[in-house]
Design a protein around this motif. Structure first.
Motif, PDB file in Angstrom:
ATOM      1  N   ASP A  75      95.752 -16.151  -2.814  1.00  0.00           N
ATOM      2  CA  ASP A  75      94.432 -16.033  -2.200  1.00  0.00           C
ATOM      3  C   ASP A  75      94.549 -15.102  -1.000  1.00  0.00           C
ATOM      4  O   ASP A  75      94.837 -15.548   0.120  1.00  0.00           O
ATOM      5  CB  ASP A  75      93.926 -17.409  -1.762  1.00  0.00           C
ATOM      6  N   SER A 121      89.799 -22.330   0.762  1.00  0.00           N
ATOM      7  CA  SER A 121      90.620 -21.459  -0.061  1.00  0.00           C
ATOM      8  C   SER A 121      90.071 -21.391  -1.476  1.00  0.00           C
ATOM      9  O   SER A 121      89.670 -22.399  -2.062  1.00  0.00           O
ATOM     10  CB  SER A 121      92.064 -21.974  -0.093  1.00  0.00           C
ATOM     11  N   ALA A 122      90.065 -20.197  -2.031  1.00  0.00           N
ATOM     12  CA  ALA A 122      89.607 -20.033  -3.411  1.00  0.00           C
ATOM     13  C   ALA A 122      90.513 -20.778  -4.385  1.00  0.00           C
ATOM     14  O   ALA A 122      90.111 -21.075  -5.506  1.00  0.00           O
ATOM     15  CB  ALA A 122      89.576 -18.543  -3.760  1.00  0.00           C
ATOM     16  N   GLU A 146      88.125 -12.694  -7.261  1.00  0.00           N
ATOM     17  CA  GLU A 146      88.603 -12.469  -5.905  1.00  0.00           C
ATOM     18  C   GLU A 146      89.136 -11.047  -5.800  1.00  0.00           C
ATOM     19  O   GLU A 146      89.753 -10.517  -6.728  1.00  0.00           O
ATOM     20  CB  GLU A 146      89.719 -13.471  -5.553  1.00  0.00           C
ATOM     21  N   HIS A 148      92.425 -15.862   2.237  1.00  0.00           N
ATOM     22  CA  HIS A 148      92.579 -17.105   2.996  1.00  0.00           C
ATOM     23  C   HIS A 148      92.923 -16.801   4.453  1.00  0.00           C
ATOM     24  O   HIS A 148      93.783 -15.965   4.729  1.00  0.00           O
ATOM     25  CB  HIS A 148      93.678 -17.963   2.379  1.00  0.00           C
TER      26      HIS A 148
END
Length: 222
Positions: free
Chosen positions: A88, A146-147, A219, A91
């Motif tokens: 990520d 967070s993804a 993302e 983040h």
């Protein structure tokens, strides 16, 4: 997590599943054996299962692991540890937020325990995996954006964080990888800060994670 073979409540004590032993001793020349069928397993065919009831890692051959690696196989005694690595890049966790987590080292990981229905947070130490005393809600607040948090599979995957040079890198990795890291640090740790050898091993470990990790669909890396 509790010490091998035992349970313990959330506290700042060492913790780790029985399968961690293979990461904390010199590698033997003979191959490991599958703990389900007993067949010898070569290193490149070695898989792990999680036994949630005991919070333990179990060594398995590929054939046995595939029995628990099918879509929907989320119940029963064992769950197969997957082999995906995600990153990520968006983040963000600043120094103040990291200090609130009260982690004395720059590395930590957490997983969702399905039986307890909560997050369990741990970090490497000279004595092994140490469980954070913080309320799980603190971790949830820090990491919930967070993804990767919504993609985390209970018991078999972990979010792995590394704080360095003013930034926090966040990865989703197989849970056994985290215990491999804990085992390396326990073997190499010297002095108060771990020592040069442990730091070099830590850098090499995260270099490997970085090479394997992919950014989830949707993302965009900065």
């Amino acid at each position: 997590m509790s010490a091998p073979g035992t349970w313990a409540p959330p506290s700042a004590k060492t913790a780790g599943p029985p399968g961690l032993r293979r990461f904390t001793r010199p590698r033997e020349p003979r191959p490991q054996s599958c703990e389900l069928c007993g067949v010898a397993v070569a290193e490149d065919a070695h898989r792990h299962l999680v036994e949630p009831e005991r919070r333990a890692l179990v060594c398995a051959c590929t054939a046995c692991a595939l029995l628990f690696d099918r879509p929907g196989a989320t119940t029963g005694r064992y769950r197969a540890v997957p082999d995906r690595y995600l990153h990520d890049p968006a983040h963000r966790l600043d120094d103040g937020a990291w200090e609130l987590l009260q982690i004395p080292v720059g590395v930590a990981f957490f997983f969702r325990n399905a039986a307890l229905d909560r997050l369990v947070a741990l970090y490497p130490s000279p004595a092994g995996a140490t469980e954070s005393e913080l309320d799980p809600a603190t971790w949830q607040n820090a990491l919930g954006d967070s993804a990767l948090a919504g993609l985390l599979r209970p018991d078999v995957e972990a979010l792995l964080l590394r704080r360095r040079e003013g930034r926090t890198d966040c990865y989703l990795v197989p849970i056994d990888v985290c215990y491999e890291l804990v085992g390396r640090m326990r073997l190499l740790w010297q002095g108060f800060d771990g020592g040069a050898e442990a730091r070099a091993a830590l850098d090499a470990f995260f270099d490997g994670v970085e090479r394997r990790a992919k950014v989830p669909a949707g993302e965009v890396a900065p």
